[in-house]
Motif scaffolding. Structure first.
Motif, PDB file in Angstrom:
ATOM      1  N   GLU A   8     -23.185  53.702   2.046  1.00  0.00           N
ATOM      2  CA  GLU A   8     -22.319  52.825   1.245  1.00  0.00           C
ATOM      3  C   GLU A   8     -21.572  51.841   2.128  1.00  0.00           C
ATOM      4  O   GLU A   8     -21.480  50.653   1.800  1.00  0.00           O
ATOM      5  CB  GLU A   8     -21.337  53.672   0.428  1.00  0.00           C
ATOM      6  CG  GLU A   8     -22.015  54.523  -0.647  1.00  0.00           C
ATOM      7  CD  GLU A   8     -21.003  55.311  -1.465  1.00  0.00           C
ATOM      8  OE1 GLU A   8     -19.775  55.167  -1.212  1.00  0.00           O
ATOM      9  OE2 GLU A   8     -21.430  56.069  -2.349  1.00  0.00           O
ATOM     10  N   ARG A   9     -21.033  52.347   3.222  1.00  0.00           N
ATOM     11  CA  ARG A   9     -20.313  51.471   4.137  1.00  0.00           C
ATOM     12  C   ARG A   9     -21.253  50.437   4.736  1.00  0.00           C
ATOM     13  O   ARG A   9     -20.901  49.248   4.861  1.00  0.00           O
ATOM     14  CB  ARG A   9     -19.678  52.299   5.254  1.00  0.00           C
ATOM     15  CG  ARG A   9     -18.948  51.472   6.303  1.00  0.00           C
ATOM     16  CD  ARG A   9     -18.480  52.345   7.439  1.00  0.00           C
ATOM     17  NE  ARG A   9     -18.085  51.579   8.605  1.00  0.00           N
ATOM     18  CZ  ARG A   9     -18.037  52.067   9.827  1.00  0.00           C
ATOM     19  NH1 ARG A   9     -18.352  53.333  10.063  1.00  0.00           N
ATOM     20  NH2 ARG A   9     -17.675  51.298  10.838  1.00  0.00           N
ATOM     21  N   GLU A  21     -24.124  49.155   3.468  1.00  0.00           N
ATOM     22  CA  GLU A  21     -24.511  48.140   2.490  1.00  0.00           C
ATOM     23  C   GLU A  21     -23.339  47.229   2.139  1.00  0.00           C
ATOM     24  O   GLU A  21     -23.512  46.019   1.964  1.00  0.00           O
ATOM     25  CB  GLU A  21     -25.066  48.821   1.243  1.00  0.00           C
ATOM     26  CG  GLU A  21     -26.379  49.546   1.516  1.00  0.00           C
ATOM     27  CD  GLU A  21     -26.957  50.217   0.287  1.00  0.00           C
ATOM     28  OE1 GLU A  21     -26.640  49.760  -0.832  1.00  0.00           O
ATOM     29  OE2 GLU A  21     -27.723  51.192   0.436  1.00  0.00           O
ATOM     30  N   ARG A  22     -22.153  47.804   2.073  1.00  0.00           N
ATOM     31  CA  ARG A  22     -20.968  46.997   1.785  1.00  0.00           C
ATOM     32  C   ARG A  22     -20.689  46.021   2.919  1.00  0.00           C
ATOM     33  O   ARG A  22     -20.346  44.845   2.682  1.00  0.00           O
ATOM     34  CB  ARG A  22     -19.761  47.928   1.571  1.00  0.00           C
ATOM     35  CG  ARG A  22     -18.481  47.197   1.153  1.00  0.00           C
ATOM     36  CD  ARG A  22     -17.375  48.183   0.793  1.00  0.00           C
ATOM     37  NE  ARG A  22     -16.991  49.029   1.920  1.00  0.00           N
ATOM     38  CZ  ARG A  22     -17.265  50.324   2.019  1.00  0.00           C
ATOM     39  NH1 ARG A  22     -17.955  50.942   1.057  1.00  0.00           N
ATOM     40  NH2 ARG A  22     -16.879  51.029   3.069  1.00  0.00           N
ATOM     41  N   THR A  23     -20.841  46.490   4.157  1.00  0.00           N
ATOM     42  CA  THR A  23     -20.608  45.629   5.324  1.00  0.00           C
ATOM     43  C   THR A  23     -21.605  44.483   5.374  1.00  0.00           C
ATOM     44  O   THR A  23     -21.243  43.320   5.614  1.00  0.00           O
ATOM     45  CB  THR A  23     -20.689  46.457   6.619  1.00  0.00           C
ATOM     46  OG1 THR A  23     -19.712  47.498   6.589  1.00  0.00           O
ATOM     47  CG2 THR A  23     -20.456  45.587   7.840  1.00  0.00           C
ATOM     48  N   ASP A  27     -23.466  43.249   2.847  1.00  0.00           N
ATOM     49  CA  ASP A  27     -23.269  42.358   1.695  1.00  0.00           C
ATOM     50  C   ASP A  27     -22.065  41.450   1.914  1.00  0.00           C
ATOM     51  O   ASP A  27     -22.109  40.238   1.646  1.00  0.00           O
ATOM     52  CB  ASP A  27     -23.089  43.199   0.433  1.00  0.00           C
ATOM     53  CG  ASP A  27     -23.097  42.352  -0.840  1.00  0.00           C
ATOM     54  OD1 ASP A  27     -23.637  41.229  -0.808  1.00  0.00           O
ATOM     55  OD2 ASP A  27     -22.565  42.823  -1.859  1.00  0.00           O
ATOM     56  N   ASN A  28     -20.984  42.021   2.403  1.00  0.00           N
ATOM     57  CA  ASN A  28     -19.771  41.232   2.646  1.00  0.00           C
ATOM     58  C   ASN A  28     -20.012  40.176   3.724  1.00  0.00           C
ATOM     59  O   ASN A  28     -19.566  39.029   3.603  1.00  0.00           O
ATOM     60  CB  ASN A  28     -18.624  42.146   3.065  1.00  0.00           C
ATOM     61  CG  ASN A  28     -17.340  41.379   3.314  1.00  0.00           C
ATOM     62  OD1 ASN A  28     -16.709  40.863   2.397  1.00  0.00           O
ATOM     63  ND2 ASN A  28     -16.943  41.290   4.577  1.00  0.00           N
TER      64      ASN A  28
END
Length: 419
Positions: free
Chosen positions: A401-402, A404-406, A408-409
């Motif tokens: 999760e971290r 993919e979030r990193t 994407d951001n």
């Protein structure tokens, strides 16, 4: 299993290397006279280290034995013959050149029989025999590009996956390159590809030269793989104009993508994501060879290989730097035309383009301190993700999760942010 290796006697060496007739030989020859005759014969062949390295390289390339024990038996037998041909006074240099030739073939040679045989014995060898599959509508293509190794050309393959239907990122392409001896012909071998596909980006995955479907003689640890990537981006710009490009690479692929930015590159490259890449080819090779000897020594199935390498080819834990210098002098520069001290990845992160650097703190393949070196030399907008406790390329696995979030951001709010 205990391995035995035939040793050719001095008298046999005399018979094999004697080119002319022996004149005025009495019927009774003393042992000392025989030994002196052997020494004289041994000195008949002049020893040129570079020429000898070329002989060793050709001999290794000619071998096809699928059994690692039999393969090294042939190497040892030939090496002993060479003692007779070139003289015992050159024995240590002969061993060093043989050891460097073996390591060069293992690391650099495309489709290396040494690598293929030895990797089967190592635990967790990462076999890529599984058909991983491609995303929908993926197509492969082949282009002819210059080969900076020798001034010729190679046939380079890449795989293009168009964006998902309805995506708002249709004009953005993530150009990917895999790790050492990556093989993408059976499908996307990097889990990261799924992240980019699900986010709606096009994917252009550039195949590895010399080890997969692309041609070429040598793996060059990013130096010329970077040229392959640049050629494919130029091709993309001709066939699909208007694309904004982000580079992504893992391990050697990361070093490749950083090296792209160290060279003249297309101006539609907008950012870089590098995952567990090394900063310097020479330093990485030194670390890898030292690690290889430790792994071989500590594994019961390969200890006999480690013992053989030490005894016959001067490859030991602790002499990686010396062996690398020999390999660079006689093989890497003259054969592959690679500058292992050029530090292209470090130069590449000096680009002002936005960059995301990812590395696991427990990486034992590409040491974590490479991350610190790259961060110290990075310019421009740089984001980092330090994955605590993660091994080589495991940041996404341990922190999905971290991760993919990193990513994407970084893409939405840094690379492609709208003012």
């Amino acid at each position: 299993m205990k391995k035995s290796y035939a040793v050719i006697s001095a008298s046999m060496a005399l018979l094999l290397t004697l080119g002319g007739e022996i004149q005025s030989v009495s019927s009774v020859v003393h042992a000392q006279e025989v030994q002196q005759s052997v020494k004289n014969v041994q000195r008949q062949a002049d020893f040129n280290p570079q020429q000898y390295a070329n002989e060793v390289d050709s001999f290794i390339k000619d071998q096809t034995d699928p059994d690692i024990g039999s393969l090294f038996m042939k190497f040892t037998s030939q090496e002993v013959k060479d003692y007779g041909k070139y003289g015992q006074e050159n024995k240590e240099q002969i061993k060093q050149i043989w050891g460097a030739g073996i390591l060069f073939n293992f690391a650099f040679q495309g489709h290396s029989v040494i690598y293929d045989d030895l990797i089967k014995l190592l635990p967790n060898n990462g076999s890529n025999d599984v058909n991983l599959g491609f995303f929908p509508n993926t197509k492969s293509e082949k282009i002819t590009i210059p080969n900076q190794e020798n001034g010729g050309t190679i046939q380079s393959v890449a795989y293009f996956t168009p964006h998902k239907e309805g995506s708002t990122n249709a004009n953005k392409t993530v150009v990917m390159h895999g790790g050492y001896r990556g093989n993408v012909d059976k499908g996307y071998d990097l889990d990261e590809a799924g992240v980019f596909y699900n986010l709606g980006y096009n994917i252009l995955y550039v195949d590895n030269r010399a080890t997969s479907q692309s041609t070429g003689d040598y793996v060059t640890f990013g130096q010329y793989e970077a040229d392959d990537v640049i050629a494919w981006i130029n091709h993309l710009n001709e066939t699909k104009p208007g694309q904004k490009v982000v580079l992504y690479g893992g391990s050697m692929g990361a070093a490749t993508m950083m090296s792209v930015l160290a060279k003249a590159h297309p101006d539609n490259i907008k950012g870089l994501i590098e995952n567990c890449g090394y900063a310097h080819i020479g330093n990485q090779l030194t670390y890898s060879y030292d690690a290889l000897t430790r792994v071989l020594s500590n594994n019961p199935d390969t200890k006999f290989i480690a013992d053989l390498l030490k005894k016959n080819f001067s490859i030991t834990t602790g002499n990686a730097s010396e062996m690398l210098n020999t390999m660079d002098q006689y093989y890497i520069k003259p054969q592959a035309n690679v500058d292992i001290n050029g530090a292209l990845p470090i130069k590449g992160v000096g680009s002002s383009l936005p960059k995301l650097l990812i590395h696991g703190t427990m990486d034992n393949i590409v040491p974590y301190d490479n991350m610190n070196t790259l961060m110290e030399n990075s310019k421009g907008d740089t984001t980092e993700m330090r994955a605590e406790g993660a091994g080589h390329g495991e940041a996404q696995k341990m922190y999905p999760e971290r991760y993919e979030r990193t990513v994407d951001n970084f893409l939405n709010n840094v690379v492609f942010k709208t003012k």
